[in-house]
Design a protein around this motif. Structure first.
Motif, short mmCIF file in Angstrom:
data_model
loop_
_atom_site.label_atom_id
_atom_site.label_comp_id
_atom_site.label_asym_id
_atom_site.label_seq_id
_atom_site.Cartn_x
_atom_site.Cartn_y
_atom_site.Cartn_z
N ASN A 52 0.83 -1.20 0.00
CA ASN A 52 0.00 0.00 0.00
C ASN A 52 0.85 1.24 0.00
OD1 ASN A 52 -2.84 -0.76 0.12
ND2 ASN A 52 -2.20 -1.87 1.93
N ALA A 53 2.14 1.06 -0.12
CA ALA A 53 3.04 2.21 -0.08
C ALA A 53 3.02 2.92 -1.41
CB ALA A 53 4.45 1.73 0.25
N PRO A 54 3.04 4.25 -1.39
CA PRO A 54 3.12 4.96 -2.65
C PRO A 54 4.51 4.84 -3.25
CG PRO A 54 3.23 6.49 -0.82
CD PRO A 54 3.02 5.13 -0.23
N LEU A 55 4.64 5.28 -4.47
CA LEU A 55 5.92 5.29 -5.14
C LEU A 55 6.64 6.58 -4.78
CD1 LEU A 55 7.75 4.16 -7.40
CD2 LEU A 55 6.41 5.51 -8.99
N PHE A 56 7.89 6.50 -4.46
CA PHE A 56 8.67 7.71 -4.18
C PHE A 56 9.66 7.93 -5.30
CE2 PHE A 56 7.19 8.58 0.03
CZ PHE A 56 6.69 7.37 0.46
N ILE A 57 9.57 9.07 -5.89
CA ILE A 57 10.48 9.40 -7.01
C ILE A 57 11.27 10.61 -6.58
CG2 ILE A 57 10.62 10.20 -9.39
CD1 ILE A 57 9.45 7.58 -9.53
N MET A 58 12.58 10.51 -6.66
CA MET A 58 13.40 11.66 -6.33
C MET A 58 14.20 12.02 -7.56
SD MET A 58 15.77 12.32 -3.07
CE MET A 58 17.32 11.64 -3.56
N ASP A 59 13.99 13.23 -8.05
CA ASP A 59 14.70 13.67 -9.25
C ASP A 59 14.59 12.66 -10.38
OD1 ASP A 59 17.31 15.16 -7.24
OD2 ASP A 59 15.46 16.03 -8.00
N GLY A 60 13.45 12.09 -10.52
CA GLY A 60 13.22 11.22 -11.67
C GLY A 60 13.54 9.76 -11.46
N THR A 103 -1.02 9.95 -11.95
CA THR A 103 -0.07 8.86 -11.71
C THR A 103 0.08 7.92 -12.89
OG1 THR A 103 -1.74 7.38 -10.81
CG2 THR A 103 -0.61 8.80 -9.24
N ALA A 104 -0.78 8.05 -13.88
CA ALA A 104 -0.78 7.05 -14.95
C ALA A 104 0.55 6.96 -15.66
CB ALA A 104 -1.87 7.34 -15.96
N ILE A 105 1.29 8.07 -15.74
CA ILE A 105 2.57 7.95 -16.42
C ILE A 105 3.56 7.14 -15.59
CG2 ILE A 105 2.45 9.90 -17.96
CD1 ILE A 105 3.75 11.57 -15.89
N TYR A 106 3.23 6.87 -14.36
CA TYR A 106 4.07 5.96 -13.58
C TYR A 106 3.57 4.54 -13.67
CZ TYR A 106 6.18 10.08 -11.68
OH TYR A 106 6.83 11.27 -11.55
N GLY A 107 2.46 4.38 -14.32
CA GLY A 107 1.92 3.05 -14.56
C GLY A 107 1.81 2.24 -13.29
N SER A 108 2.33 1.05 -13.37
CA SER A 108 2.14 0.08 -12.30
C SER A 108 2.65 0.56 -10.96
CB SER A 108 2.87 -1.19 -12.66
OG SER A 108 4.25 -0.92 -12.73
N ARG A 109 3.77 1.21 -10.98
CA ARG A 109 4.34 1.54 -9.68
C ARG A 109 3.55 2.64 -8.99
NH1 ARG A 109 9.76 3.47 -10.92
NH2 ARG A 109 8.88 3.97 -12.93
N GLY A 110 2.70 3.33 -9.75
CA GLY A 110 1.95 4.44 -9.17
C GLY A 110 0.58 4.07 -8.65
N ALA A 111 0.29 2.79 -8.56
CA ALA A 111 -1.06 2.37 -8.17
C ALA A 111 -1.50 2.93 -6.83
CB ALA A 111 -1.12 0.85 -8.15
N ASN A 112 -0.59 3.14 -5.93
CA ASN A 112 -0.96 3.65 -4.60
C ASN A 112 -0.66 5.12 -4.45
OD1 ASN A 112 -1.74 1.07 -3.70
ND2 ASN A 112 0.41 0.56 -3.47
#
Lengths: 977, 474
Positions: free
Chosen positions: A172-180, A208-217
């Motif tokens: 259930n953790a969101p995706l963390f993106i730092m500087d891409g 979030t769709a451009i993150y696709g799968s990893r952005g589900a949460n």
């Protein structure tokens, strides 16, 4: 494949030279005052510069560039046609929130245009909070985001859930993106909060769709500070403070009460089972072993941070170093972190090249948390008899000899856990703007998130834990883990404007590879003069010190192709759409690939004719989006396969089945509908947003229950459907906006209703006290309802499944009594400024959930009369006619009941801060650009009714030995040169 | 020109990240079942793995250890001390419910052993031709493991042990189909299947490539282990003549140990009279930590005072081997499963589980001789005396007959086999009542109390609608 070779291939055809021209000018505001730090860039080129202290700028752009763009935070961006060598600009204050720039990670969008659900926090909103990791700093600040602390242990991360739990077994953790590039949420402790420029939280499918799968949460996009052209600036931050234990609402018996209970309250083992004499009863009753004072202390904290930024037109840099040192409130625990960062960006001809790197090293000494192990020091606070002192008459450590409970101080001293983590996150990117076709650009970004853990644990032979080791003479072990994740994203974008229409289309390719390997050993016979590996005694048959040795490795990979586009008409109507194809290594051959997509629409209603007369309305935007995202995190790397693991018997090697095959294991899919309004009223007096969302997860990762005659209780499957539906409201009232006084209030509230729509074949799925049941919220408690205690017999009374009162406890009467995750939550903020003095107050709150208090099941158990007990036991039923809620000790103690269920509602004063910015007049005399001092408090008070330290847990069931959350105070100083 | 540039860029970028092979990743530290089981070596690894699964903390290992300490705790052999962590209260007080975690875990652990045995038996089919005698050796052991696990499950979950009882037993699983939802079958049918497996194993034992236990070890299951199991099963289901025959075969091969070597059995210093010694090595867990936790010297349970009084403290080698008087104030310590010889000075509780011993065989034979259709009380007395003479210095025959002889055999079983997993089952299959001495709460278990038999776990019933009826009283 040689990637470097191909990169060269990429660059070579594009070195095109053209004629340049120079433009200069001055940037002022509506009052004629110069504005510094305004970004001036040549549209369609890579060239950019910044205006100086006097508002002057000078830029040299290729001849093909026709317009200059001017932008600065707080002002409306402008694009002006170049006409000669001079171009002066008057910047207007941003009319509203919608002019803001939003960084969604891959693309920069104007907030106006974005149909997605996006919340932004800027660095200064969370600066100066002395928390070791930034995920804690955002508690209560963003609607829809529930940030709960997992523990008060220094360096421990918070758990962030965006818009409810969308998965039961998956992550259930969101995706963390730092500087891409993707970073691990668990490693935030190794990163420096002060390096962060903005947090952007993306909550719906469109964003979030451009993150696709990893952005589900949901996705949290973090941008670190970049350099800026101009004189080099230096900033220094310093902070010092302390933290302490919050009050404990689980009262235990003191010595006098405990002796009274043992001697005078009847039980199956009889009265006064230890046989204390009258003299002993009297003297023991007076003892106060001061357990909490001995085990806990005020933990000191110190932080220093230095950063530099500067550069020229062509090259900018940002560099920082920091030191953070925090003592834990349990003796023997602490956390230290050292970080360094360097971000550099360089522009040349059509290119922009950037490198962001950070290296962090952290060291944490900790204790055993969340365990019911008798030797854990934090259990001693609850279980050690109050009339036994921690040291005997000679000053030596004393165990609780009445129940063989070890001495917690000895355990803390003799049992050490120390984790060192080295973390490096680096990415490099190259952007290109095609000179031959304005609007066409390309970008490639490659990054790595690497972390290395070196963790040692040791137990002295004299401790309880040390005596339990193989060979009974202590142990020393070391674990080394190496984790690396590298990401490569390449894209090509074309955007253009034709009359009232503007559009953008981008194509992306992305790869992600995650690898880890680890090795571990534990040696025994740890005695003698060495306090490290040298102290391990080599194992022989005779001495029995046979060491444990193990190692592991695994990897996973993701490959994606996606396209994303947007279209705007008259700057009032915007449409965006995207489609994505993802492949994951985790699934069987048939199910590796899945397709996702999203579409969104936003409409600036306030620009319409019919709202022109609504003077109270500054801005009103309506947005709606719908899309699908997938999830493949939270299951094993090879979960779809039949796996056998190593074992041995009688010294011979063997294998056994550890994972059942499920070739149809596939992506968990979430479909999210998001719609709402963003508005600004009464000339920015009231700014806010209201959003409604409906997010349905299908093909939920659930354990399908199997007949246990198969040898397993369940198999990982995709079954069932889960829904999160809710409403988020965020409001900011800028009540006073004077020259000397400013006052604003903010509030956010989220109501998230989680429901398991279906769980085919297993409508009720429970484990322990937690159940996932069809028709109810996930993670609910499954308990028998208690109806009180019979005053005549002292038996506990229960409600059976039909609501009738009964004396008989039956497992069949268990029912769903409420969810552990709070459906209502949010925050309140108050910022008041008078000249340079600012008072900032942040509250966070949550309510509507229930918690199971496992700690109480240990201290309210009458069979544990030889241990420390809750003072509630003094109300135990003793004779007919007693009215109480504590049953007689004659009867079997039942724990799976609502007696141990408590409300989790709370209001937390998360942060209160008083700061003073020294006046510019004074500072100018000493050549300092800005300086401020502040006092702040965190977690200062929590209003709650949970019988423990704190009602916030990320784990549904509170097990023993929980490290309490801290209350902390600090004093700090910022200086900028 | 421009198009060429765009094209080369696109090609470059797609090559940079485009290969689908990128997401073909294989596990390294686990084996993929589709690619494993290529030869008999692989089958042998899986067989060793099946043995390892017996070590589960819900099977032969403590925490729960339902076949060593639990049967004595829930009857009248072992009593809790004040040092106990009270983790077994619902069981000791016979207050178990259908959702009890221990019961659910024992059920699952047993079937997990059966699953791995079935994997051996299924996957070996296509590979047997590689070396038929070796395949026989592997199959025989798997059959015994499967039969034994089912029998052990029956001991808790079936209400009646008679050979032709129509009470419900446990599902007999032979397939590795994970979606199987089998029904309970009668106790009689369970026995039929158990005997079928054991007889098949006995045939295969005659035709193997090599001996199973080499170098004097007794860690693996060979035909004598199978016979010892058959003796025990026969006693439970009242096939007394079979019990006598099987017990005799084992006794002839493994003479009873004498007083001199008896203590060494318990420190694994000798294999005298041990038929199957299930190995526990350092790091693999312990068998009786829930009675006495050696690493921290926590004595949770002590022997019943009434039972303790029946030992001849001076002459009975068992008293000094199993007990320490006044280990705690007025509490007798228990050291039957203390440590192996090498670790005896710093005991850690890691010892082998001696599953079958000749003493048990004698006691089975004694009881069977007494209860068989044409009773042989003299023969029964002889066997009982064999045991007593081997344990008690200067013992001569007790001369019991009739009911007194039956009681004497039952008592000797208690004295010899304490904390080896027998008492509860012995009571269940004979008098079916428990009367605890020196007791204040939960002192008597009447024969109609539902606690004599464990309920089928709720988790099983929810997942398996075919399971059939629940046990009486639940």
């Amino acid at each position: 494949m040689s990637r470097t070779l191909l990169l060269v291939l990429l660059l070579s055809p594009f070195l095109v030279f053209a004629q340049n021209k120079k433009v200069t000018g001055k940037v002022t505001d509506e009052n004629g005052q110069p504005i510094a730090d305004v970004t001036v860039s040549g549209k369609g080129s890579m060239v950019a510069t910044i205006s100086d202290e006097n508002g002057n700028y000078s830029i040299t752009v290729p001849a093909t560039v026709r317009d200059l763009e001017f932008s600065s935070i707080g002002f409306a961006s402008q694009t002006l046609r170049i006409n000669g060598e001079t171009l002066n600009v008057v910047m207007k204050v941003a009319a509203g929130e919608l002019s803001q720039v939003v960084v969604t990670g891959y693309v920069q969008q104007n907030k106006r245009q974005s149909p997605g659900s996006v919340s932004v926090i800027k660095a200064d909103e969370v600066a100066n909070q002395p928390v070791a990791s930034f995920d804690r700093a955002i508690q209560g600040k963003i609607p829809g985001v529930l940030s709960t602390s997992t523990s008060g242990q220094p360096g421990a991360p918070a758990q962030i859930i965006i818009r409810g739990q969308g998965s039961i077994n998956g992550s259930n953790a969101p995706l963390f993106i730092m500087d891409g590039i993707e970073i691990s949420s668990a490693d935030f402790a190794a990163l420096n909060t002060s390096d962060i420029e903005t947090f952007t939280v993306l909550k719906d499918a469109a964003s979030t769709a451009i993150y696709g799968s990893r952005g589900a949460n949901g996705v949290v996009v973090i941008s670190t500070k970049k350099g800026r052209a101009g004189a080099t600036r230096v900033n220094y931050d310093f902070q010092v403070g302390w933290s302490e234990l919050p009050p404990d609402k689980l009262p235990l018996m003191n010595s006098a009460q405990k002796i009274d209970y043992e001697v005078n309250y009847d039980r199956p083992d009889g009265l006064n089972p230890f046989g204390w004499s009258a003299f002993e009863q009297d003297s023991l009753s007076k003892i106060d072993n001061r357990m909490r004072d001995e085990l806990f202390r005020k933990g000191k904290m110190q932080m220093h941070q230095l950063n530099l930024s500067g550069g020229s037109d062509k090259t900018v840099f940002y560099a920082s170093v920091s030191v953070f040192d925090q003592e834990g409130i349990v003796r023997g625990t602490d956390f230290k972190r050292y970080t360094g960062r360097l971000n550099v960006e360089h522009r040349f001809s059509q290119f922009k090249l950037g490198i962001n790197t950070t290296v962090g090293y952290s060291k944490r000494n900790s204790t055993l948390e969340e365990s019911t192990y008798v030797g854990a020091p934090l259990n001693a606070v609850r279980w050690f008899n109050p009339y036994i002192t921690l040291r005997d008459a000679d000053g030596n450590y004393q165990i609780d000899f009445l129940q063989d409970q070890p001495n917690p101080l000895q355990e803390i001293e003799g049992v050490r856990r120390s984790t060192n983590q080295l973390k490096a996150v680096a990415n490099a990117y190259l952007e290109y703007k095609a000179p031959f076709l304005p609007g066409l650009s390309a970008r490639t970004n490659w990054g790595i998130d690497y972390s290395q853990i070196d963790s040692t644990s040791s137990a002295d032979p004299a401790t309880n834990l040390g005596g339990q080791q193989t060979g009974s003479m202590g142990m020393y072990g070391r674990y080394n883990g190496y984790f690396s994740r590298y990401t490569g994203t390449t894209s090509i974008t074309y955007e253009n404007e034709v009359g009232d229409h503007n559009f953008r289309i981008s194509l992306f390719n992305e790869i992600l590879k995650y690898k880890f390997n680890s090795n571990y050993f534990r040696g025994f016979g740890w005695m003698g003069p060495f306090k490290n590996e040298a102290g391990i005694t080599p194992g022989t048959y005779d001495n029995g010190f046979i060491p444990e040795v193990a190692g592991n490795a695994s990897q996973s990979a993701l490959l994606s192709y996606f396209a994303d586009g947007s279209y705007g008409y008259k700057d009032k109507y915007f449409l965006s759409a995207g489609v994505r194809r993802d492949g994951s290594s985790r699934f069987g051959a048939e199910n590796k690939w899945a397709t996702f997509g999203q579409v969104g629409f936003s409409w600036i209603m306030s620009d319409e004719a019919f709202l022109q007369n609504a003077n109270f309305l500054d801005e009103l935007k309506f947005k709606i989006s719908y899309g699908s995202v997938g999830n493949q995190i939270g299951i094993g790397n090879f979960a779809s396969r039949e796996l056998y693991s190593a074992t041995s018997y009688n010294g011979q090697p063997g294998v056994f089945l550890t994972n059942l095959a499920n070739p149809s294991l596939r992506w968990e899919k979430k479909a999210i509908l998001n719609t709402g309004f963003e508005f600004s009223l009464f000339n920015r007096l009231l700014v806010g947003s209201v959003e409604f969302y409906n997010s349905v997860t299908k093909d939920l990762f659930l354990n399908q229950n199997l007949s246990r005659t198969s040898g397993f209780g369940s198999i990982q499957s995709n079954l069932g459907e889960l829904r999160n539906r809710g409403i988020e409201v965020g409001l900011t009232a800028n009540l006073v906006r004077g020259v000397n006084w400013q006052w604003s209030l903010g509030a956010n509230y989220t109501y998230n209703r989680n429901k398991i729509i279906s769980q085919p074949g297993q409508p009720k799925n429970f484990s322990g006290v937690v159940i996932n049941e069809e028709g109810y919220a996930a993670n609910s408690l499954y308990l028998v309802k208690v109806a009180g205690v019979d005053p005549q017999t002292g038996e506990e009374l229960y409600y059976d499944i039909n609501g009738n009162i009964t004396k008989v406890y039956s497992a069949n009467d268990r029912q769903n009594v409420g969810t552990v995750i709070a459906p209502h939550f949010g925050g309140l903020t108050n910022t008041l400024t008078y000249r340079g003095i600012t008072l900032d107050v942040v509250f966070s709150y949550a309510f509507g959930n229930v918690l199971y208090n496992n700690d109480r099941t240990n201290v309210e158990n009458p069979d544990y009369w030889f241990s420390s007990l809750s003072s509630a036991m003094l109300n135990e039923w003793r004779k007919p006619g007693d009215i109480t809620d504590i049953p007689s000790s004659e009867y079997v103690f039942r724990t799976t009941t609502t007696r141990f269920m408590e409300k989790g509602d709370f209001l937390r004063l998360r942060n209160i801060q008083l700061s003073y910015s020294l006046p510019k007049v004074w500072l100018d005399r000493i050549g300092v650009r800005n300086a401020s001092v502040y006092l702040s408090g965190q977690n200062v008070h929590v209003w709650h009714n949970f019988k423990g330290y704190d009602p916030e847990f990320s784990n549904p069931v509170v097990t023993g030995s929980v490290y309490p959350q801290l209350r902390s105070y600090s004093l700090g100083l910022n200086i900028g040169l | 020109m421009i198009k060429k540039y765009i094209l080369s860029f696109l090609i470059a970028s797609s090559l940079l990240g485009g290969c689908s092979k990128f997401i073909d990743v294989e596990p390294t530290h686990d084996l993929d079942g589709e690619k494993f089981f290529k030869n008999l070596d692989d089958i042998e690894y899986e067989l060793v793995g099946t043995y390892a699964r017996l070590r589960s903390t819900s099977w032969f290992g403590d925490d729960t250890n339902p076949f060593l300490s639990l049967p004595d705790m829930i009857s009248d052999n072992l009593y809790e001390t004040i040092y106990s962590l009270r983790n077994f209260t619902t069981h000791i007080r016979w207050a178990i419910t259908e959702d009890d975690t221990r019961i659910t875990n024992v059920w699952t652990a047993g079937y997990n052993v059966i699953l791995n045995a079935n994997i051996v038996l299924t996957k070996i089919e296509s590979l047997a031709s590689e070396n038929p005698e070796r395949a026989n050796r592997l199959k025989a052991q798997a059959y015994v493991l499967r039969a034994m696990a089912h029998f052990d499950l029956m001991r808790y979950f079936a209400d009646n042990y008679d050979r032709n009882s129509t009470a419900l037993g446990v599902p007999y699983t032979k397939s590795i189909d994970k979606f199987n939802k089998p029904p309970r079958i009668t106790v009689k049918d369970d026995y039929d299947m158990i005997y079928a497996d054991l007889n098949e194993a006995m045939n295969l034992f005659q035709n193997m490539d090599r001996d199973i236990n080499v170098g004097g070890g007794r860690a693996f299951i060979d035909e004598f282990v199978a016979k010892a199991l058959l003796a025990r099963i026969s006693l439970y289901n009242k096939s007394y003549v079979d019990a006598i025959n099987y017990a005799t075969d084992v006794i002839d091969e493994f003479p009873i140990a004498n007083r001199a070597t008896y203590p060494q059995i318990w420190t694994d210093a000798t294999l005298n009279e041990v038929i199957w010694s299930y190995t526990f090595n350092a790091g693999e867990g312990r068998i009786a930590g829930n009675i006495y936790w050696a690493p921290n010297d926590r004595l949770s349970f002590t022997v019943s005072k009434a039972l303790e009084a029946t030992y001849d403290k001076v002459n009975d080698i068992r008293y000094s081997t199993f007990y320490i008087e006044n280990y705690r104030p007025n509490v007798t310590g228990f050291k039957k499963h203390l440590a192996k010889q090498a670790m005896i000075t710093k005991p850690d509780g890691v010892v082998n589980y001696k599953v079958f011993r000749t003493s048990e065989m004698y006691l089975i034979r004694a009881e069977a001789k007494l209860k068989q259709p044409t009773p042989d009380p003299a023969g029964a007395l002889d066997d009982l005396d064999e045991v007593r003479m081997a344990r008690i210095n200067g013992f001569t025959s007790g001369g019991e007959t009739g009911a007194a002889l039956e009681d004497a055999i039952a008592l000797e079983r208690r004295k010899e086999l304490i904390a080896e997993g027998h008492r509860f089952f012995d009571l269940k299959r004979t008098v079916r009542t428990i009367n605890r001495d020196n007791c204040s709460v939960a002192c008597t278990l009447a024969s109609n109390n539902r606690a004599w038999t464990w309920p089928i776990p709720t988790a099983e019933i929810l997942a398996n609608p075919n399971i059939g009826n629940q046990n009486p009283g639940y």
